[in-house]
Design a protein around this motif. Structure first.
Motif, PDB file in Angstrom:
ATOM      1  N   ARG A  26       0.840  -1.201   0.000  1.00 34.07           N
ATOM      2  CA  ARG A  26       0.000   0.000   0.000  1.00 34.07           C
ATOM      3  C   ARG A  26       0.873   1.247   0.000  1.00 34.07           C
ATOM      4  N   ASP A  27       0.584   2.144  -0.934  1.00 39.73           N
ATOM      5  CA  ASP A  27       1.393   3.348  -1.072  1.00 39.73           C
ATOM      6  C   ASP A  27       1.311   4.254   0.150  1.00 39.73           C
ATOM      7  N   ASP A  28       0.218   4.135   0.910  1.00 41.58           N
ATOM      8  CA  ASP A  28       0.085   4.992   2.090  1.00 41.58           C
ATOM      9  C   ASP A  28       0.746   4.394   3.331  1.00 41.58           C
ATOM     10  N   ALA A  33       7.159   3.364  -0.247  1.00 43.19           N
ATOM     11  CA  ALA A  33       7.736   3.912  -1.481  1.00 43.19           C
ATOM     12  C   ALA A  33       9.196   3.508  -1.621  1.00 43.19           C
ATOM     13  N   LYS A  36       9.387  -0.205  -2.529  1.00 45.02           N
ATOM     14  CA  LYS A  36       9.081  -0.450  -3.944  1.00 45.02           C
ATOM     15  C   LYS A  36      10.235   0.001  -4.839  1.00 45.02           C
TER      16      LYS A  36
END
Length: 216
Positions: A26-28, A33, A36
């Protein structure tokens, strides 16, 4: 586990972790970040390394162009030149007209007596596979100077590919020739397994440009 530890994982496990991070992270989530970004860097480095290894494998194979069939064959340098020898080999064909390369395999028995082979069985570290040509008439035969040989030379199916990969990575692999009345077993040699690894690596490398083009 820290993101920098991804590089230290075994390759298969590393691929799985990166896939999970990129697909489901999940990006949040704090720090995701960076996870990834590291995953993409490691994946790119792995892909470049595999591509280089594949190109080296292609360069190691011998190329034979058949102007009548309009195809180039890629074979390992250990590929048997003469029919009167046992063989467990794979080789690659690539048409002059383009298209994807394709993989073929050669299973061959040579001995003093006919077996009239009907099927082949392979045992690779406990995994068992059967190659069924569809009857002994599908297996070719010849003889000379007191020797007989029987062989099956065909395009590789998905099931065959699983078998070839299992053999290539195995510690111990055996091949059984099942004849009409008799059968014979032999070990698949270290030389044959090494040749198989080189051919499979080259096959993946030769597929690369087509796969990239189709994805664009």
């Amino acid at each position: 586990m820290k993101k920098d530890d991804i590089r230290n994982l075994p390759e298969a496990q590393r691929d799985s972790v990166i896939m999970l991070v990129l697909q489901y992270g999940r990006d949040d989530t704090p720090g995701m970040a960076e996870w990834k970004a590291e995953g993409r860097r490691v994946r790119a480095a792995d892909q470049a390394r595999r591509a280089q290894a594949g190109q080296r494998a292609v360069a190691q194979l011998k190329k034979e162009h058949d102007e009548f069939q309009h195809v180039t064959w890629y074979k390992d340098r250990s590929y048997p030149e003469y029919a009167n020898s046992n063989a467990f080999q794979a080789y690659i064909g690539k048409s002059d007209q383009g298209g994807d390369p394709y993989l073929r395999m050669l299973l061959r028995y040579s001995g003093d007596n006919w077996l009239f082979v009907q099927t082949f069985e392979v045992l690779a570290d406990g995994q068992q596979f059967t190659v069924d040509p569809g009857g002994h008439f599908k297996v070719e035969r010849d003889n000379g100077e007191g020797d007989v040989w029987e062989w099956y030379d065909a395009n590789v199916t998905d099931d065959d590919m699983r078998m070839l990969r299992a053999v290539a990575s195995s510690n111990t692999a055996k091949l059984r020739y099942n004849g009409q009345q008799y059968r014979q077993d032999r070990n698949i040699t270290a030389t044959e397994k090494a040749a198989l690894r080189r051919v499979l690596a080259a096959y993946e490398a030769l597929q690369g440009p087509q796969q990239v083009a189709s994805a664009q």
